[in-house]
Design a protein around this motif. Structure first.
Motif, short mmCIF file in Angstrom:
data_model
loop_
_atom_site.label_atom_id
_atom_site.label_comp_id
_atom_site.label_asym_id
_atom_site.label_seq_id
_atom_site.Cartn_x
_atom_site.Cartn_y
_atom_site.Cartn_z
N GLY A 142 63.64 -10.82 90.90
CA GLY A 142 64.10 -9.94 92.07
C GLY A 142 63.97 -11.18 93.69
O GLY A 142 63.90 -10.20 94.25
N PHE A 143 63.81 -11.83 93.09
CA PHE A 143 63.42 -13.32 94.67
C PHE A 143 63.99 -14.82 93.62
O PHE A 143 64.64 -14.97 92.90
N ASP A 144 64.37 -15.17 95.57
CA ASP A 144 64.60 -17.10 95.57
C ASP A 144 63.53 -17.34 95.83
O ASP A 144 62.72 -16.97 96.75
N ILE A 169 54.76 -6.63 95.41
CA ILE A 169 55.03 -6.44 96.58
C ILE A 169 55.66 -5.03 97.00
O ILE A 169 56.67 -5.58 96.78
N PRO A 170 55.80 -4.59 98.16
CA PRO A 170 56.57 -3.93 98.62
C PRO A 170 57.37 -4.20 99.75
O PRO A 170 56.89 -4.88 100.17
N VAL A 171 59.06 -4.52 99.40
CA VAL A 171 59.89 -5.07 100.64
C VAL A 171 61.04 -3.97 100.57
O VAL A 171 61.14 -2.44 99.81
N ALA A 172 60.56 -4.55 102.33
CA ALA A 172 61.74 -2.39 103.30
C ALA A 172 63.19 -3.45 103.04
O ALA A 172 63.48 -4.82 103.81
N ASP A 173 64.24 -2.36 104.01
CA ASP A 173 65.25 -3.31 104.22
C ASP A 173 65.71 -4.30 105.88
O ASP A 173 64.57 -3.52 106.16
N ALA A 174 65.94 -4.31 105.82
CA ALA A 174 66.61 -5.38 106.71
C ALA A 174 66.88 -4.31 107.98
O ALA A 174 67.82 -3.53 107.59
N PRO A 175 66.50 -4.07 109.32
CA PRO A 175 67.40 -3.30 109.93
C PRO A 175 69.03 -3.04 110.16
O PRO A 175 69.47 -4.76 110.26
N ALA A 176 69.63 -2.36 110.56
CA ALA A 176 70.56 -2.55 110.77
C ALA A 176 71.57 -4.25 112.25
O ALA A 176 70.32 -3.30 113.12
N ALA A 177 72.29 -4.27 112.30
CA ALA A 177 71.99 -5.12 113.53
C ALA A 177 72.66 -4.68 114.52
O ALA A 177 71.97 -4.69 115.25
N ALA A 188 63.94 -7.24 102.98
CA ALA A 188 64.68 -8.00 101.63
C ALA A 188 65.61 -8.80 102.77
O ALA A 188 65.91 -8.75 103.85
N GLY A 189 65.84 -10.14 101.78
CA GLY A 189 67.21 -10.68 102.22
C GLY A 189 66.20 -12.22 103.60
O GLY A 189 66.77 -13.63 103.70
N GLN A 190 65.30 -12.03 103.70
CA GLN A 190 64.24 -12.52 104.88
C GLN A 190 63.60 -13.95 104.00
O GLN A 190 62.63 -13.00 103.21
N ALA A 243 56.66 -19.44 98.73
CA ALA A 243 57.52 -19.64 99.84
C ALA A 243 58.86 -18.64 99.39
O ALA A 243 59.89 -19.22 98.28
N PHE A 244 59.28 -17.48 99.90
CA PHE A 244 60.18 -16.74 98.32
C PHE A 244 61.24 -15.81 99.25
O PHE A 244 60.64 -15.47 100.93
N THR A 245 62.14 -15.22 99.31
CA THR A 245 63.46 -14.35 99.56
C THR A 245 63.63 -13.34 98.23
O THR A 245 64.22 -13.34 97.66
N PRO A 246 63.54 -12.10 98.41
CA PRO A 246 63.43 -10.74 98.18
C PRO A 246 65.38 -10.53 98.34
O PRO A 246 65.37 -10.42 99.05
N HIS A 247 65.52 -10.06 97.03
CA HIS A 247 66.94 -9.68 96.94
C HIS A 247 67.36 -8.38 97.25
O HIS A 247 68.43 -8.17 98.29
#
Length: 388
Positions: A224-226, A281-289, A195-197, A248-252
């Motif tokens: 749900g995507f850009d 498409i399964p979308v995973a959370d972005a890992p914490a920094a 998500a977000g990438q 090319a897409f970016t999930p929200h």
């Protein structure tokens, strides 16, 4: 009185009969004659006036044979398939035609499917029509679109007592359609969508047909995507050409992203067609920094791109410790060396004192420490000292 009435009726009937006869004579066709001019020549289909002043009749118009209707069994003919070509032809002339020979030529797009392409008609009277059926086949190598078929008519006719011959070519068109063999592979989704990438879904295509594909457009539908371009124009695809369509897409947010990939195009017949590919498409959370190993999980999912951050920290700490230990050892080594140099100097000084005592006649070191040395007499500097 009665007699006068009957005479009047008879006169009226006679007048009407005379008028009818006159009208009938006027309506009869008159034969046209060519009159000799001053130059002694006549028209194309006329002859010169003889010396006796007789005139020759002008020949009538040449009869025309035309095709009034034709059919081939549908809107188009598939390449490689067989069909019946039905056409109706009519004599539009004023005289009958005889000894007619009809020939059908399919040019480069068609062939006769059994039988012959030549037909014989004994006679066709003026104004009459006939229908002929020709079994044909569209060639598999033929181009898509309307292809010509030529029908040739050769015939004879009699006009003004003379027999003449003529011919005419009539062209008709039959559309040929190549089968649609534009193939698109299933979409290829990345192993992990974050998500977000930005991520990319790809599809490969190939045109296996003999006709070109036109106006290809690709669209990614859903929410749900850009996307940089939700609708992209691919263009025309020639026969045998291949390519790749990328979305090319970016999930929200994380979860399941539902979308539909659509590809719209025009086949060789100009018909618009659409192919759809629904996706979940399964979308995973972005890992914490600040999560340990975050950079490794995000940046290293395509392969081993380096050591994790804690490893670099441990290496740095170990390096610092090693440097400190080396510095301490060097300093200690220097101190020990300096101390040793001091001891060596003291030893040297002591060693030099021992030699002086030996020169005065003292042989035992311990005795030399307790026995005093007798003073030397000034009267005999070179002689030994006197005993006490």
């Amino acid at each position: 009185m009665k007699h006068l009435y009957h005479r009047t009726i008879a006169i009226i009937v006679a007048l009407l009969s005379t008028l009818s006869l006159a009208l009938a004579v006027i309506s009869l066709p008159h034969q046209a004659y060519a009159v000799d001019g001053t130059d002694g020549t006549s028209g194309t289909n006329s002859t010169s006036q003889g010396s006796d002043g007789d005139s020759t009749p002008i020949a009538g118009p040449v009869p025309n044979i035309i095709i009034t209707n034709f059919a081939y069994g549908g809107d188009s003919v598939a390449a490689g398939s067989k069909f019946n070509l039905d056409f109706t032809f009519q004599n539009k002339g004023q005289v009958a035609v005889t000894n007619m020979v009809v020939t059908v030529d399919g040019a480069e797009g068609f062939a006769i499917a059994g039988g012959t392409n030549t037909f014989y008609v004994d006679a066709l009277w003026a104004g009459y029509a006939m229908t002929q059926t020709v079994p044909m086949q569209a060639l598999a190598s033929a181009k898509s679109g309307a292809q010509p078929v030529t029908v040739n008519f050769r015939y004879e006719y009699v006009d003004a007592g003379a027999r003449s011959s003529s011919q005419s070519d009539v062209k008709i068109s039959v559309p040929i359609s190549q089968p649609d063999r534009f193939e698109i592979s299933d979409p290829v989704v990345p192993d992990q969508v974050i998500a977000g990438q930005e991520n990319t879904v790809t599809m490969e295509y190939v045109n296996k047909g003999k006709g070109d594909i036109a106006n290809v457009e690709a669209t990614m539908e859903g929410e749900g995507f850009d996307a940089t371009m939700k609708t992209q124009y691919v263009g025309n695809v020639a026969s045998g050409a291949t390519g790749t369509i990328g979305y090319a897409f970016t999930p929200h947010a994380s979860g399941e992203l539902k979308t539909t990939l659509k590809v719209t195009y025009e086949d060789s017949d100009g018909q618009t067609k659409t192919k759809e590919f629904p996706l979940a498409i399964p979308v995973a959370d972005a890992p914490a920094a600040d999560q340990p190993g975050a950079s490794d999980s995000v940046e290293g999912r395509g392969g081993d791109r380096g050591l994790p951050v804690p490893a670099y920290v441990a290496i740095a700490v170990i390096a610092v410790v090693i440097i400190v230990v080396i510095v301490l050892l060097v300093r200690r080594r220097r101190k020990q060396k300096a101390k040793k140099n001091d001891i060596d100097e003291d030893w040297d000084d002591w060693s030099e004192g021992k030699d002086d005592k030996t020169d005065t006649g003292v042989t035992d070191g311990a005795a030399a420490d307790t026995a005093p040395i007798a003073p030397v007499s000034p009267a005999s500097p070179a002689g030994p000292s006197h005993k006490a």
